[in-house]
Write a protein that holds these residues in place. Structure first.
Motif, PDB file in Angstrom:
ATOM      1  N   SER A  13       0.848  -1.413   0.058  1.00 27.61           N
ATOM      2  CA  SER A  13      -0.267   0.116  -0.196  1.00 27.61           C
ATOM      3  C   SER A  13       0.732   1.350  -0.052  1.00 27.61           C
ATOM      4  N   GLN A  14       1.992   0.891   0.077  1.00 23.58           N
ATOM      5  CA  GLN A  14       2.644   2.583   0.181  1.00 23.58           C
ATOM      6  C   GLN A  14       3.818   2.111  -0.561  1.00 23.58           C
ATOM      7  N   CYS A  15       4.082   1.197  -1.612  1.00 20.25           N
ATOM      8  CA  CYS A  15       4.865   1.591  -2.634  1.00 20.25           C
ATOM      9  C   CYS A  15       4.435   1.714  -4.117  1.00 20.25           C
ATOM     10  N   PRO A  16       4.858   2.664  -4.580  1.00 22.02           N
ATOM     11  CA  PRO A  16       4.242   3.211  -6.262  1.00 22.02           C
ATOM     12  C   PRO A  16       3.991   1.525  -7.118  1.00 22.02           C
ATOM     13  N   GLU A  17       2.660   2.094  -7.966  1.00 20.05           N
ATOM     14  CA  GLU A  17       2.572   1.396  -8.605  1.00 20.05           C
ATOM     15  C   GLU A  17       3.482   0.468  -9.677  1.00 20.05           C
ATOM     16  N   GLY A  18       3.294  -0.704  -9.278  1.00 25.48           N
ATOM     17  CA  GLY A  18       4.469  -1.490  -9.670  1.00 25.48           C
ATOM     18  C   GLY A  18       6.296  -1.661  -8.985  1.00 25.48           C
ATOM     19  N   MET A  19       5.925  -1.025  -7.997  1.00 29.03           N
ATOM     20  CA  MET A  19       7.242  -1.472  -7.796  1.00 29.03           C
ATOM     21  C   MET A  19       7.781  -2.767  -6.283  1.00 29.03           C
ATOM     22  N   SER A  20       6.052  -3.018  -5.795  1.00 29.69           N
ATOM     23  CA  SER A  20       5.909  -3.948  -4.496  1.00 29.69           C
ATOM     24  C   SER A  20       5.964  -5.363  -5.453  1.00 29.69           C
ATOM     25  N   LYS A  21       5.702  -5.543  -6.850  1.00 31.32           N
ATOM     26  CA  LYS A  21       6.313  -7.454  -7.335  1.00 31.32           C
ATOM     27  C   LYS A  21       7.535  -6.758  -8.328  1.00 31.32           C
ATOM     28  N   PRO A  22       7.806  -8.402  -7.982  1.00 30.01           N
ATOM     29  CA  PRO A  22       9.801  -8.802  -8.414  1.00 30.01           C
ATOM     30  C   PRO A  22       8.991  -8.858  -9.820  1.00 30.01           C
ATOM     31  N   ALA A  23       9.728  -7.930 -11.077  1.00 26.92           N
ATOM     32  CA  ALA A  23       9.788  -7.848 -12.227  1.00 26.92           C
ATOM     33  C   ALA A  23       9.834  -9.123 -13.682  1.00 26.92           C
ATOM     34  N   LYS A  24       8.918  -9.457 -14.327  1.00 26.91           N
ATOM     35  CA  LYS A  24       9.253 -10.683 -14.824  1.00 26.91           C
ATOM     36  C   LYS A  24       9.814 -10.933 -15.907  1.00 26.91           C
ATOM     37  N   LYS A  25      10.555 -11.672 -16.012  1.00 26.31           N
ATOM     38  CA  LYS A  25      11.420 -11.838 -17.631  1.00 26.31           C
ATOM     39  C   LYS A  25      10.122 -11.246 -19.186  1.00 26.31           C
ATOM     40  N   ARG A  26      11.066 -10.551 -19.562  1.00 30.44           N
ATOM     41  CA  ARG A  26      10.797 -10.664 -21.381  1.00 30.44           C
ATOM     42  C   ARG A  26      10.581 -11.929 -21.657  1.00 30.44           C
ATOM     43  N   PRO A  27       9.252 -11.968 -22.692  1.00 25.00           N
ATOM     44  CA  PRO A  27       9.022 -12.962 -23.536  1.00 25.00           C
ATOM     45  C   PRO A  27      10.386 -12.993 -24.033  1.00 25.00           C
ATOM     46  N   ILE A  28      11.196 -14.103 -25.028  1.00 28.15           N
ATOM     47  CA  ILE A  28      12.046 -14.121 -25.848  1.00 28.15           C
ATOM     48  C   ILE A  28      12.381 -14.754 -27.177  1.00 28.15           C
ATOM     49  N   GLY A  29      12.707 -13.882 -28.032  1.00 24.94           N
ATOM     50  CA  GLY A  29      11.985 -14.245 -29.742  1.00 24.94           C
ATOM     51  C   GLY A  29      12.851 -14.842 -30.216  1.00 24.94           C
ATOM     52  N   LYS A  30      12.291 -15.088 -31.651  1.00 24.59           N
ATOM     53  CA  LYS A  30      13.757 -16.238 -32.202  1.00 24.59           C
ATOM     54  C   LYS A  30      14.414 -16.011 -32.125  1.00 24.59           C
ATOM     55  N   ASP A  31      14.684 -15.191 -32.414  1.00 25.35           N
ATOM     56  CA  ASP A  31      16.904 -15.429 -32.064  1.00 25.35           C
ATOM     57  C   ASP A  31      17.484 -15.291 -31.184  1.00 25.35           C
ATOM     58  N   GLY A  32      16.200 -15.425 -29.956  1.00 24.62           N
ATOM     59  CA  GLY A  32      17.138 -15.165 -28.940  1.00 24.62           C
ATOM     60  C   GLY A  32      17.268 -14.941 -27.312  1.00 24.62           C
ATOM     61  N   LYS A  33      17.119 -13.064 -28.059  1.00 27.56           N
ATOM     62  CA  LYS A  33      16.884 -12.123 -27.574  1.00 27.56           C
ATOM     63  C   LYS A  33      15.430 -11.472 -26.726  1.00 27.56           C
ATOM     64  N   PRO A  34      15.333 -11.005 -26.089  1.00 27.58           N
ATOM     65  CA  PRO A  34      14.068 -10.723 -24.889  1.00 27.58           C
ATOM     66  C   PRO A  34      13.399  -9.891 -25.758  1.00 27.58           C
ATOM     67  N   LEU A  35      12.425  -9.831 -26.716  1.00 30.22           N
ATOM     68  CA  LEU A  35      11.345  -8.830 -26.829  1.00 30.22           C
ATOM     69  C   LEU A  35      10.840  -7.909 -26.377  1.00 30.22           C
ATOM     70  N   LYS A  36      10.674  -6.396 -27.422  1.00 31.93           N
ATOM     71  CA  LYS A  36       9.640  -5.335 -26.499  1.00 31.93           C
ATOM     72  C   LYS A  36       8.730  -4.800 -27.332  1.00 31.93           C
ATOM     73  N   PRO A  37       7.658  -4.595 -26.200  1.00 33.51           N
ATOM     74  CA  PRO A  37       6.759  -4.687 -26.747  1.00 33.51           C
ATOM     75  C   PRO A  37       6.334  -2.802 -27.585  1.00 33.51           C
ATOM     76  N   CYS A  38       7.496  -2.947 -27.377  1.00 36.36           N
ATOM     77  CA  CYS A  38       7.396  -1.169 -28.053  1.00 36.36           C
ATOM     78  C   CYS A  38       7.785  -1.795 -30.092  1.00 36.36           C
ATOM     79  N   CYS A  39       8.530  -2.680 -30.015  1.00 37.92           N
ATOM     80  CA  CYS A  39       8.791  -2.996 -31.022  1.00 37.92           C
ATOM     81  C   CYS A  39       7.989  -4.377 -32.344  1.00 37.92           C
ATOM     82  N   CYS A  40       6.614  -4.941 -31.245  1.00 38.00           N
ATOM     83  CA  CYS A  40       6.662  -6.130 -31.205  1.00 38.00           C
ATOM     84  C   CYS A  40       4.980  -5.765 -32.504  1.00 38.00           C
TER      85      CYS A  40
END
Length: 78
Positions: A13-40
């Motif tokens: 309740s005292q943490c800014p939005e998104g700060m209290s949850k652990p970061a999740k790993k991004r999906p991995i593309g066919k090239d083995g690199k993490p995908l970015k939502p801005c480019c998908c």
């Protein structure tokens, strides 16, 4: 050297939005690199953006949802 303080976690309740949850790993593309939502899903992103610019966000709900679904299909938690 300045003293480094230990990082403590505040209750969610005292943490800014998104700060209290652990970061999740991004999906991995066919090239083995993490995908970015801005480019998908360029087709749905372009259609969504053009609609919003030309007609306004209220008139583009179907295209907004289609882009979100495309990102979900790739593994993003949208």
């Amino acid at each position: 050297m300045p003293e480094i303080q230990q990082n403590t976690t505040a209750p969610p309740s005292q943490c800014p939005e998104g700060m209290s949850k652990p970061a999740k790993k991004r999906p991995i593309g066919k090239d083995g690199k993490p995908l970015k939502p801005c480019c998908c899903c360029p087709e749905t992103k372009t259609a969504r953006d053009e609609c919003i610019v030309n007609r306004g966000e209220e008139a583009c709900g179907d295209l907004i949802q289609a882009h979100k679904q495309c990102l979900r299909d790739l593994g993003f938690n949208i």
